[in-house]
Design a protein around this motif. Sequence first.
Motif, PDB file in Angstrom:
ATOM      1  N   PHE A  41      72.047  45.544 112.215  1.00  0.00           N
ATOM      2  CA  PHE A  41      72.814  46.008 113.338  1.00  0.00           C
ATOM      3  C   PHE A  41      72.359  46.044 114.841  1.00  0.00           C
ATOM      4  CE2 PHE A  41      74.836  49.548 115.926  1.00  0.00           C
ATOM      5  CZ  PHE A  41      76.212  49.339 115.627  1.00  0.00           C
ATOM      6  N   THR A  42      71.085  46.367 114.797  1.00  0.00           N
ATOM      7  CA  THR A  42      70.452  46.352 116.198  1.00  0.00           C
ATOM      8  C   THR A  42      70.304  44.806 116.685  1.00  0.00           C
ATOM      9  OG1 THR A  42      68.940  48.222 115.261  1.00  0.00           O
ATOM     10  CG2 THR A  42      68.138  46.693 117.178  1.00  0.00           C
ATOM     11  N   SER A  43      69.900  43.797 116.087  1.00  0.00           N
ATOM     12  CA  SER A  43      69.815  42.700 116.349  1.00  0.00           C
ATOM     13  C   SER A  43      71.193  41.894 116.666  1.00  0.00           C
ATOM     14  CB  SER A  43      69.128  41.494 115.310  1.00  0.00           C
ATOM     15  OG  SER A  43      70.073  41.563 114.199  1.00  0.00           O
ATOM     16  N   PHE A  44      72.136  42.304 116.056  1.00  0.00           N
ATOM     17  CA  PHE A  44      73.742  41.958 116.427  1.00  0.00           C
ATOM     18  C   PHE A  44      74.063  42.408 117.801  1.00  0.00           C
ATOM     19  CE2 PHE A  44      78.177  42.500 116.334  1.00  0.00           C
ATOM     20  CZ  PHE A  44      78.735  41.470 116.369  1.00  0.00           C
ATOM     21  N   ILE A  45      74.157  43.976 117.979  1.00  0.00           N
ATOM     22  CA  ILE A  45      74.731  44.569 118.944  1.00  0.00           C
ATOM     23  C   ILE A  45      74.106  44.875 120.209  1.00  0.00           C
ATOM     24  CG2 ILE A  45      74.860  46.880 118.144  1.00  0.00           C
ATOM     25  CD1 ILE A  45      77.804  45.144 119.390  1.00  0.00           C
ATOM     26  N   GLN A  94      73.024  46.110 125.822  1.00  0.00           N
ATOM     27  CA  GLN A  94      72.182  46.494 127.047  1.00  0.00           C
ATOM     28  C   GLN A  94      72.640  45.578 128.138  1.00  0.00           C
ATOM     29  OE1 GLN A  94      68.393  47.943 127.219  1.00  0.00           O
ATOM     30  NE2 GLN A  94      69.609  47.780 129.185  1.00  0.00           N
ATOM     31  N   ALA A  95      73.302  44.563 127.907  1.00  0.00           N
ATOM     32  CA  ALA A  95      73.647  43.501 129.191  1.00  0.00           C
ATOM     33  C   ALA A  95      74.929  44.181 129.664  1.00  0.00           C
ATOM     34  CB  ALA A  95      74.113  42.196 128.672  1.00  0.00           C
ATOM     35  N   TYR A  96      75.713  44.847 128.898  1.00  0.00           N
ATOM     36  CA  TYR A  96      76.923  45.462 129.469  1.00  0.00           C
ATOM     37  C   TYR A  96      76.278  46.390 130.087  1.00  0.00           C
ATOM     38  CZ  TYR A  96      80.921  48.570 129.183  1.00  0.00           C
ATOM     39  OH  TYR A  96      81.887  49.572 129.509  1.00  0.00           O
ATOM     40  N   TRP A  97      75.505  47.364 129.759  1.00  0.00           N
ATOM     41  CA  TRP A  97      74.951  48.687 130.361  1.00  0.00           C
ATOM     42  C   TRP A  97      74.414  48.154 131.956  1.00  0.00           C
ATOM     43  CZ3 TRP A  97      74.374  54.029 129.424  1.00  0.00           C
ATOM     44  CH2 TRP A  97      73.118  54.625 130.209  1.00  0.00           C
ATOM     45  N   ASN A  98      73.592  46.868 131.601  1.00  0.00           N
ATOM     46  CA  ASN A  98      73.012  46.757 133.086  1.00  0.00           C
ATOM     47  C   ASN A  98      74.155  46.196 134.017  1.00  0.00           C
ATOM     48  OD1 ASN A  98      70.672  46.771 131.838  1.00  0.00           O
ATOM     49  ND2 ASN A  98      70.195  44.710 131.353  1.00  0.00           N
ATOM     50  N   GLY A  99      75.308  45.961 133.882  1.00  0.00           N
ATOM     51  CA  GLY A  99      76.287  45.674 134.394  1.00  0.00           C
ATOM     52  C   GLY A  99      77.365  46.790 134.918  1.00  0.00           C
TER      53      GLY A  99
END
Length: 491
Positions: A104-108, A113-118
């Motif tokens: 689950f971690t490797s998939f999502i 994290q990229a969404y959070w950064n934006g």
Amino acid sequence: MLRSYAKGIAAMLRLPAEHPQNWFRNAFTHLMDCPHGNWWFFVWHRGYVGYFEQTIRALSNDPDFAMPYWDWTQQPGIPEDMFNGVLTPTDRAYEPYTGNVARFTSFIKPALQAYWNGLNSAQRAQLNARGYATFDLLWDDVTGFSESAHAVVPGNAAYAVTSGARYLSRFNRGLDKKTAYGVSPFIVNAGLRPASFNSPNITLSFTSSKTASHVMAPTAATQFSILEAMPHNKVHNCIGGVGAIDPGPYGNMTNFLSPLDPIFYLHHANMDRLWDVWTRKQIALGQPYLPTGPDLQTLANEPFLFYVNSSGQYISGNAGDYFDATAFSYDYQPGFGEKCVEERHVSNVGKISPLQATINASGASVVVPAPLIQGLGGEAGQTSLVASITLPRPDGASAPREFDVLINAPEGVTQVDADSPYYAGTIAFFGPMMHGMKMSNDATFSVPLRKELGVFSNAAGASATLNIKVVPSGGQRAPALPLRDVSINAL
């Protein structure tokens, strides 16, 4: 409708993790933004389920799709078809993503994290108010990692392995007896009787406590309305395994990634339907169905900043955009509760002064006068009594989430069945302790008191002394909770 629902879910599962309409990304909207224990609970979930319905309509290629609701009062068990294929989160279609936490971690996680950064500054401010100052704090709630314990607490994990994603099964799909009581006609009717959208007197309030923001974590001022605390919380916990597999790990429905279980949307469609029923009851009575004065603007202007529409676009709006179900062009076929619209019952709150209990070492004690007992019934024109109980929420790795309210139980009796003459109901907390919760964890719950309680049956036309205690449900080894405040109100 369920066939189209399954087609839409399958399409969402196939989308890449970076896509806003990916099945898991959609559930993270709930973890990051959902309100519980405050007066935005109903309106936020209306917007969330409304956009989801439109997404399923688009991705299933069924322009006529309408989200079914699960009327658990009339059907106190998960509908059997919700165990077919992707309609259950234990289906093998989920295995490539939720087979274990590493998968689950490797998939999502990278996409999240990229969404959070934006995220923009307004979104960051709301997340910070929720207790998520950093992405790592949010991810801790996914895995159940506790900073204070420096360890993973299984019951706090929002992630659930595929095989344990739903506790109830096709061959054990009925709600347990205490949950069935929590969704019973008596409880739901009591939840529909309040006369105000929001009131400082939680017995009078259709919604939970008024807060400064929908993302504020519950505090000592948190008051849960009847419908949120009993049917909503108890159904979530039952499906997720609270009480049966304490202290976890639990299934999806128990924590804030609960939308990973497709039953979530049928459950919340029914909660939304009950809000619609209550609204129409208020209109029939010629009474306000929203706050008035400055409170209306406060409620309406609250920004909701994390929704995704049916085109996969992030959108922002305000709570007032979702006050009416016509925002999504739907209404409801009749279900349980419609009778209250016809009966037009006027609440007794305000006509009878609350009865304040005396707090003691074993719980609380209060005398109920004979006229109130004689007027009990719960039908139109009759009185319901509701106990407002303020208590602390225990913290810790194995702290219970559900507690039974016992009335006049003999000394030493701490476990009862739902049909016991001492059983008044179960207080259910939904989700783990949130990062934003600080020193005080007190909360107030409203518990309707049925006339079949032994203390009322034995009153024989006289007043009755109610000795109230709150004990862990399901036989967990924990002491009875100290009560902060108890009052009895008429509804």
